[in-house]
Design a protein around this motif. Structure first.
Motif, PDB file in Angstrom:
ATOM      1  N   ARG A   5      45.993 -27.508 -41.652  1.00 44.41           N
ATOM      2  CA  ARG A   5      46.291 -28.606 -42.684  1.00 44.41           C
ATOM      3  C   ARG A   5      47.750 -29.139 -42.498  1.00 44.41           C
ATOM      4  NH1 ARG A   5      43.868 -26.395 -48.236  1.00 44.41           N
ATOM      5  NH2 ARG A   5      45.115 -24.532 -47.356  1.00 44.41           N
ATOM      6  N   PRO A   6      48.066 -30.320 -41.870  1.00 44.67           N
ATOM      7  CA  PRO A   6      49.423 -30.512 -41.671  1.00 44.67           C
ATOM      8  C   PRO A   6      50.213 -30.532 -43.002  1.00 44.67           C
ATOM      9  CG  PRO A   6      48.057 -32.394 -41.339  1.00 44.67           C
ATOM     10  CD  PRO A   6      47.005 -31.247 -41.430  1.00 44.67           C
ATOM     11  N   GLY A   7      49.516 -30.745 -44.213  1.00 46.66           N
ATOM     12  CA  GLY A   7      50.168 -31.035 -45.351  1.00 46.66           C
ATOM     13  C   GLY A   7      50.795 -29.814 -45.907  1.00 46.66           C
ATOM     14  N   THR A   8      50.248 -28.703 -45.458  1.00 47.20           N
ATOM     15  CA  THR A   8      50.741 -27.177 -46.241  1.00 47.20           C
ATOM     16  C   THR A   8      52.157 -26.989 -45.913  1.00 47.20           C
ATOM     17  OG1 THR A   8      48.564 -26.520 -45.821  1.00 47.20           O
ATOM     18  CG2 THR A   8      50.443 -24.828 -46.114  1.00 47.20           C
ATOM     19  N   HIS A   9      52.741 -27.252 -44.776  1.00 46.54           N
ATOM     20  CA  HIS A   9      54.334 -26.998 -44.260  1.00 46.54           C
ATOM     21  C   HIS A   9      55.153 -27.779 -45.217  1.00 46.54           C
ATOM     22  CE1 HIS A   9      53.115 -24.209 -40.877  1.00 46.54           C
ATOM     23  NE2 HIS A   9      52.323 -25.366 -40.763  1.00 46.54           N
ATOM     24  N   VAL A  10      54.544 -29.086 -45.465  1.00 48.25           N
ATOM     25  CA  VAL A  10      55.372 -30.226 -46.183  1.00 48.25           C
ATOM     26  C   VAL A  10      55.485 -29.625 -47.748  1.00 48.25           C
ATOM     27  CG1 VAL A  10      55.588 -32.553 -47.049  1.00 48.25           C
ATOM     28  CG2 VAL A  10      54.599 -32.195 -44.719  1.00 48.25           C
ATOM     29  N   VAL A  11      54.416 -29.185 -48.102  1.00 50.34           N
ATOM     30  CA  VAL A  11      54.216 -28.602 -49.638  1.00 50.34           C
ATOM     31  C   VAL A  11      55.286 -27.376 -49.840  1.00 50.34           C
ATOM     32  CG1 VAL A  11      52.766 -27.503 -51.258  1.00 50.34           C
ATOM     33  CG2 VAL A  11      51.984 -29.630 -50.165  1.00 50.34           C
ATOM     34  N   ARG A  12      55.238 -26.586 -48.737  1.00 53.22           N
ATOM     35  CA  ARG A  12      56.103 -25.532 -48.937  1.00 53.22           C
ATOM     36  C   ARG A  12      57.692 -25.759 -48.890  1.00 53.22           C
ATOM     37  NH1 ARG A  12      52.918 -21.284 -44.623  1.00 53.22           N
ATOM     38  NH2 ARG A  12      51.080 -20.749 -46.019  1.00 53.22           N
ATOM     39  N   ARG A  13      57.962 -26.547 -47.885  1.00 57.25           N
ATOM     40  CA  ARG A  13      59.161 -27.254 -47.711  1.00 57.25           C
ATOM     41  C   ARG A  13      59.844 -27.865 -49.043  1.00 57.25           C
ATOM     42  NH1 ARG A  13      59.254 -29.848 -41.735  1.00 57.25           N
ATOM     43  NH2 ARG A  13      59.026 -27.646 -40.644  1.00 57.25           N
ATOM     44  N   LEU A  14      58.822 -28.595 -49.680  1.00 55.91           N
ATOM     45  CA  LEU A  14      59.111 -29.263 -50.883  1.00 55.91           C
ATOM     46  C   LEU A  14      59.275 -28.344 -51.999  1.00 55.91           C
ATOM     47  CD1 LEU A  14      56.852 -32.621 -51.138  1.00 55.91           C
ATOM     48  CD2 LEU A  14      59.336 -32.204 -50.570  1.00 55.91           C
TER      49      LEU A  14
END
Length: 312
Positions: A5-14
């Motif tokens: 899920r490509p969105g997981t890394h974005v959520v962690r960074r946010l």
């Protein structure tokens, strides 16, 4: 396989960014709160007296080693006590009595401008060895006379020492004396930084201890980079400890709670790594020599056997 899920890394960074911003905001709010507390002014006495004396005081420095507090005092005549309306020149001779046992009185001559005076007040209770938890108590009080007659007094108190925070316990106004009972403790920034330093000392000591365990367990010999890091940490902690705010004396609670233990653990680890490394390298060198000798003996024996066979 779990679906990527490509969105997981974005959520962690946010989330990480939000936590960093939250920590920064909390730090700024703590700063503004401490600044407002430090700039707070306390008053006691007859501030509205027309023909009295206003005594403006500020805590310049708290010296727990000498057990004294330095006050900077400015005496301002009010009303008819002023020379031709000048707020800095008394019309009559002024005598200001203080609660200091070091300098009991201040004298100001009529017609001469007043100037700042430094008054040292003794501190009671507490011990500097309790750093950063040391607390002290003292009384700051003033009474004034003009031409031998008692006059009303109003006292204001501020703090400019960044390492200590005064707290007013009580205020007294009686028989012409205006005084504060205050308690002096380390400032919030000093307290937080001292705790942070103790955690860092223990963290570095445990990190060195863990690395030592791995090196000895795996019998790696003399690992020079690791030994250099341990030695650098050992000496760096001395400078780190001396940078503690408020110049804590040697043998204070900070030393016994963290610094001395950290130095002892790192020193023991460095010696242990060196000793076990020397033994491992020595044993390894001996094994290599024995192996080489065994190989030479085998080769020479084989060559001798071959010569006899050809001759026969």
């Amino acid at each position: 396989m779990a679906r990527f899920r490509p969105g997981t890394h974005v959520v962690r960074r946010l989330i990480s960014l939000a936590l960093i911003l939250l920590a920064a905001v909390v730090g700024v709010l703590l700063y503004y709160n401490e600044r407002d507390v430090r700039q707070q002014e306390y008053t006691v006495g007859e501030a509205g007296a027309a023909n009295g004396v206003l005594i403006d005081t500020s805590i310049q420095k708290v010296d727990p080693v000498a057990r004294e507090l330095t006050l900077r005092v400015l005496v301002l005549p009010q009303g008819t006590l002023r020379e031709q309306g000048d707020p800095y020149t008394p019309a009559l001779d002024l005598t200001v009595e203080t609660s200091s046992l070091i300098r009991a009185g201040l004298d100001f001559k009529a017609g001469r401008p007043v100037a700042y005076e430094d008054v040292k007040v003794s501190l009671d209770g507490g011990s500097v060895s309790d750093y950063p938890f040391d607390r002290y108590a003292t009384t700051i009080g003033f009474a004034a006379e003009a031409a031998g007659k008692q006059v009303p007094v109003a006292v204001s108190l501020r703090d400019v020492d960044a390492f200590f925070k005064p707290s007013v316990v009580s205020r007294t106004q009686e028989h012409g004396l205006a005084s504060f009972e205050i308690r002096v403790s380390r400032s919030r920034a000093t307290f937080i930084l001292a705790w942070f330093m103790m955690f860092i000392m223990w963290g570095l000591a445990l990190a060195v201890l863990g690395a030592t365990w791995v090196i000895i367990e795996q019998r790696r010999g003399l690992v020079w980079p690791a030994m250099g890091w341990m030695a650098a940490t050992l000496f760096a902690l001395v400078g780190f400890r001396n940078a503690a705010p408020g110049d804590p004396p040697v043998g204070c609670l900070l030393d016994y709670a963290a610094f001395l233990w950290a130095e002892a653990i790192i020193s023991a680890c460095l010696v242990a790594v060196a000793v076990t490394g020397i033994l491992a390298e020595t044993r390894r060198g001996t094994d290599d020599v024995l192996e080489v000798q065994a190989d030479d003996h085998t080769d020479s024996h084989a060559a001798g056997d071959g010569g006899d066979t050809s001759g026969h």
